[in-house]
Design a protein around this motif. Sequence first.
Motif, PDB file in Angstrom:
ATOM      1  N   TYR A  26       0.787  -5.691  -3.092  1.00 41.75           N
ATOM      2  CA  TYR A  26       0.779  -7.062  -2.639  1.00 41.75           C
ATOM      3  C   TYR A  26       0.147  -7.364  -1.410  1.00 41.75           C
ATOM      4  CZ  TYR A  26       4.970  -8.019  -0.084  1.00 41.75           C
ATOM      5  OH  TYR A  26       6.177  -7.981   1.697  1.00 41.75           O
ATOM      6  N   GLU A  27      -0.478  -7.972  -1.295  1.00 44.78           N
ATOM      7  CA  GLU A  27      -1.663  -8.494  -0.496  1.00 44.78           C
ATOM      8  C   GLU A  27      -0.686  -9.176   0.823  1.00 44.78           C
ATOM      9  OE1 GLU A  27      -5.728  -9.067  -1.335  1.00 44.78           O
ATOM     10  OE2 GLU A  27      -5.964  -7.480  -2.640  1.00 44.78           O
ATOM     11  N   PRO A  29      -1.690 -11.634   3.957  1.00 43.84           N
ATOM     12  CA  PRO A  29      -3.008 -11.720   5.098  1.00 43.84           C
ATOM     13  C   PRO A  29      -3.198 -11.766   6.574  1.00 43.84           C
ATOM     14  CG  PRO A  29      -1.478 -13.897   4.218  1.00 43.84           C
ATOM     15  CD  PRO A  29      -0.992 -12.993   3.612  1.00 43.84           C
ATOM     16  N   ALA A  41      -4.534  -8.157   8.358  1.00 37.91           N
ATOM     17  CA  ALA A  41      -4.249  -8.011   6.591  1.00 37.91           C
ATOM     18  C   ALA A  41      -4.476  -6.814   6.534  1.00 37.91           C
ATOM     19  CB  ALA A  41      -5.698  -9.169   6.267  1.00 37.91           C
ATOM     20  N   HIS A  42      -3.288  -6.960   4.867  1.00 34.92           N
ATOM     21  CA  HIS A  42      -2.963  -5.724   4.874  1.00 34.92           C
ATOM     22  C   HIS A  42      -2.720  -5.674   3.568  1.00 34.92           C
ATOM     23  CE1 HIS A  42       0.508  -6.402   7.025  1.00 34.92           C
ATOM     24  NE2 HIS A  42       0.717  -6.135   5.890  1.00 34.92           N
ATOM     25  N   THR A  43      -2.084  -4.421   2.545  1.00 39.19           N
ATOM     26  CA  THR A  43      -1.300  -4.239   1.420  1.00 39.19           C
ATOM     27  C   THR A  43      -0.261  -3.819   1.593  1.00 39.19           C
ATOM     28  OG1 THR A  43      -3.498  -4.731   0.264  1.00 39.19           O
ATOM     29  CG2 THR A  43      -1.540  -3.594  -0.824  1.00 39.19           C
ATOM     30  N   ARG A  44       0.749  -4.676   1.060  1.00 41.22           N
ATOM     31  CA  ARG A  44       2.239  -3.939   0.953  1.00 41.22           C
ATOM     32  C   ARG A  44       2.362  -2.818   0.001  1.00 41.22           C
ATOM     33  NH1 ARG A  44       6.300  -2.715   5.374  1.00 41.22           N
ATOM     34  NH2 ARG A  44       5.223  -4.579   6.531  1.00 41.22           N
ATOM     35  N   ARG A  56       2.269  -0.207   4.863  1.00 43.65           N
ATOM     36  CA  ARG A  56       1.611  -1.125   4.691  1.00 43.65           C
ATOM     37  C   ARG A  56       0.153  -0.303   5.106  1.00 43.65           C
ATOM     38  NH1 ARG A  56       2.263  -3.648  10.598  1.00 43.65           N
ATOM     39  NH2 ARG A  56       0.172  -3.937   9.845  1.00 43.65           N
ATOM     40  N   GLU A  59      -6.280  -0.496   1.757  1.00 46.59           N
ATOM     41  CA  GLU A  59      -7.005  -0.962   0.618  1.00 46.59           C
ATOM     42  C   GLU A  59      -5.924  -1.943  -0.437  1.00 46.59           C
ATOM     43  OE1 GLU A  59      -5.975   2.514   1.706  1.00 46.59           O
ATOM     44  OE2 GLU A  59      -7.794   3.485   1.152  1.00 46.59           O
ATOM     45  N   ASP A  60      -6.913  -2.367  -0.204  1.00 47.02           N
ATOM     46  CA  ASP A  60      -6.658  -4.477  -0.796  1.00 47.02           C
ATOM     47  C   ASP A  60      -6.661  -3.506  -3.161  1.00 47.02           C
ATOM     48  OD1 ASP A  60      -8.908  -3.556  -2.603  1.00 47.02           O
ATOM     49  OD2 ASP A  60      -9.658  -5.579  -2.009  1.00 47.02           O
ATOM     50  N   VAL A  61      -5.372  -4.424  -3.114  1.00 51.78           N
ATOM     51  CA  VAL A  61      -4.918  -4.340  -4.823  1.00 51.78           C
ATOM     52  C   VAL A  61      -5.637  -3.693  -5.655  1.00 51.78           C
ATOM     53  CG1 VAL A  61      -3.332  -5.485  -6.918  1.00 51.78           C
ATOM     54  CG2 VAL A  61      -2.957  -5.737  -4.088  1.00 51.78           C
ATOM     55  N   ASN A  62      -7.231  -4.218  -5.531  1.00 47.61           N
ATOM     56  CA  ASN A  62      -8.276  -3.698  -6.709  1.00 47.61           C
ATOM     57  C   ASN A  62      -8.601  -2.409  -6.482  1.00 47.61           C
ATOM     58  OD1 ASN A  62      -7.785  -6.324  -8.158  1.00 47.61           O
ATOM     59  ND2 ASN A  62      -9.895  -7.357  -6.227  1.00 47.61           N
TER      60      ASN A  62
END
Length: 72
Positions: A26-27, A29, A41-44, A56, A59-62
């Motif tokens: 999940y992202e 903010p 902001a990061h993605t877990r 952490r 890259e984003d989820v997409n």
Amino acid sequence: MKFIKLTSATDSKPVYINIEMIGHMYEVPAKVEYGRTVEDAHTRIGVSTHNNGGFRVAEDVNQIWKLIEKAK
């Protein structure tokens, strides 16, 4: 086993993750306090072999989904 290469959000080093062990992602903010960014902001991304909530990554989820699809 199939791995994808991601970038650590803390030190920009590579993180290799087995796509078969991914449990969640999940992202998060950016965290702003008193007008100043204290956490970018990061993605877990959670992996079943890593029990502290996951890694952490930058890259984003997409982007992660595209890497997983390409690895299959």
